[in-house]
Design an enzyme around this catalytic site. Structure first.
Site, PDB file in Angstrom:
ATOM      1  N   ASP A 169      -1.477   7.768   9.332  1.00 22.76           N
ATOM      2  CA  ASP A 169      -2.296   6.976  10.255  1.00 22.76           C
ATOM      3  C   ASP A 169      -1.464   6.079  11.164  1.00 22.76           C
ATOM      4  O   ASP A 169      -1.999   5.200  11.821  1.00 22.76           O
ATOM      5  CB  ASP A 169      -3.303   6.131   9.473  1.00 22.76           C
ATOM      6  CG  ASP A 169      -2.629   5.199   8.467  1.00 22.76           C
ATOM      7  OD1 ASP A 169      -1.381   5.105   8.479  1.00 22.76           O
ATOM      8  OD2 ASP A 169      -3.339   4.567   7.672  1.00 22.76           O
ATOM      9  N   HIS A 182       0.923   4.351   7.174  1.00 15.30           N
ATOM     10  CA  HIS A 182       1.076   4.883   5.821  1.00 15.30           C
ATOM     11  C   HIS A 182       1.640   6.306   5.857  1.00 15.30           C
ATOM     12  O   HIS A 182       1.449   7.034   6.838  1.00 15.30           O
ATOM     13  CB  HIS A 182      -0.268   4.854   5.089  1.00 15.30           C
ATOM     14  CG  HIS A 182      -0.856   3.489   5.002  1.00 15.30           C
ATOM     15  ND1 HIS A 182      -1.867   3.063   5.844  1.00 15.30           N
ATOM     16  CD2 HIS A 182      -0.552   2.446   4.197  1.00 15.30           C
ATOM     17  CE1 HIS A 182      -2.173   1.807   5.551  1.00 15.30           C
ATOM     18  NE2 HIS A 182      -1.382   1.406   4.546  1.00 15.30           N
ATOM     19  N   SER A 210       0.813  -1.218   0.000  1.00 15.13           N
ATOM     20  CA  SER A 210       0.000   0.000   0.000  1.00 15.13           C
ATOM     21  C   SER A 210       0.846   1.267   0.000  1.00 15.13           C
ATOM     22  O   SER A 210       0.419   2.310  -0.497  1.00 15.13           O
ATOM     23  CB  SER A 210      -0.942   0.015   1.210  1.00 15.13           C
ATOM     24  OG  SER A 210      -0.214  -0.099   2.420  1.00 15.13           O
TER      25      SER A 210
END
Length: 251
Positions: free
Chosen positions: A191, A194, A15
């Site tokens: 967060d 990330h 991600s």
């Protein structure tokens, strides 16, 4: 379907790579830097780890006999570890030694002359996972451990040394910039896991530093790269077709 116009920079990972297209992301920054020279291909898959990366890579990277039909991958970034470092109870977890083995396997798929994916023109950069901020990451169903992330970042550097591949160590500048405090990493993390635009700026700069130092032939700001199609003021107005023939970006 677009024609094969420009060679590419390929970004593979989890991600952290997938989100690289967000505003201020490293994929966006690279695309802007290399516009009209190389296209940027993002092959980041949220939640993935290196056990899953290998069968995916076998499908997204062209084999030798196909490479003359498709754009050449001039620069490949490999960025995993954020999920591999998950606790052993997680389905995303990959043990540290296996993680290192998988990274080496991905590298050797490209660098080994006996590999069906051998691509001697491809330059590779490994990227370490960043620190995590467990105080900011509020996912009890998917926990992360600060020291585990640090250990997996060190593992990337060990693989880079073994395989003679440059490593973009983003752990160190982010942790240093955070005052060497886990909570301070919030400056770079959206967060707790990330990256935000500050974090991606570190990644982008680390990649550019390696290109300038190790792969100067790929430096977008040097005289060694040119626009694939001529600048407008170099087009022959009387005979434009001849001056609009596609060129190799590398001189």
């Amino acid at each position: 379907m677009t024609a094969n116009a420009q060679d590419v920079i390929m970004l593979v990972g989890d991600s952290l790579t997938q989100h690289g297209w967000k505003q201020g992301g490293f994929a966006q920054l690279l695309a802007e830097r290399y516009v009209r020279k190389f296209d940027v291909i993002n092959r980041g898959f949220s939640g993935y780890q290196t056990n899953w990366a290998i069968p995916v890579f076998e499908q997204i990277f062209a084999k030798q006999h196909d490479q003359h039909h498709v754009p050449k991958v001039k620069l490949l970034t490999i960025w995993y570890g954020a999920n591999d470092a998950a606790p052993a109870s997680s389905r995303q977890h990959v043990p540290r030694d296996k993680y290192k083995e998988n990274l080496s396997h991905l590298i050797q798929m490209v660098t080994s002359p006996t590999s069906p994916y051998y691509s001697p023109e491809t330059r590779i950069i490994l990227i370490t996972p960043p620190p995590v901020n467990t105080k900011q990451w509020v996912r009890p169903d998917n926990p992360r451990v600060f020291e585990a992330a640090r250990s997996y970042a060190e593992a990337v550097k060990e693989v880079g040394e073994k395989e003679n591949i440059p490593v973009a160590d983003i752990w160190t500048p982010i942790f240093d910039g955070a005052g060497r405090s886990e909570e301070g990493c919030e400056k770079y993390l959206s967060d707790g896991l990330h990256l935000n635009s500050n974090g991606y700026s570190v990644v982008f700069q680390a990649i550019i530093d390696i290109v300038e130092r190790v792969y100067p032939e790929l430096n977008a700001e040097s005289s060694k790269l040119q626009n694939v199609f001529a600048p407008w003021d170099q087009v022959d107005v009387e005979n434009p077709r001849q001056s609009l023939v596609k060129r190799n970006a590398q001189l």
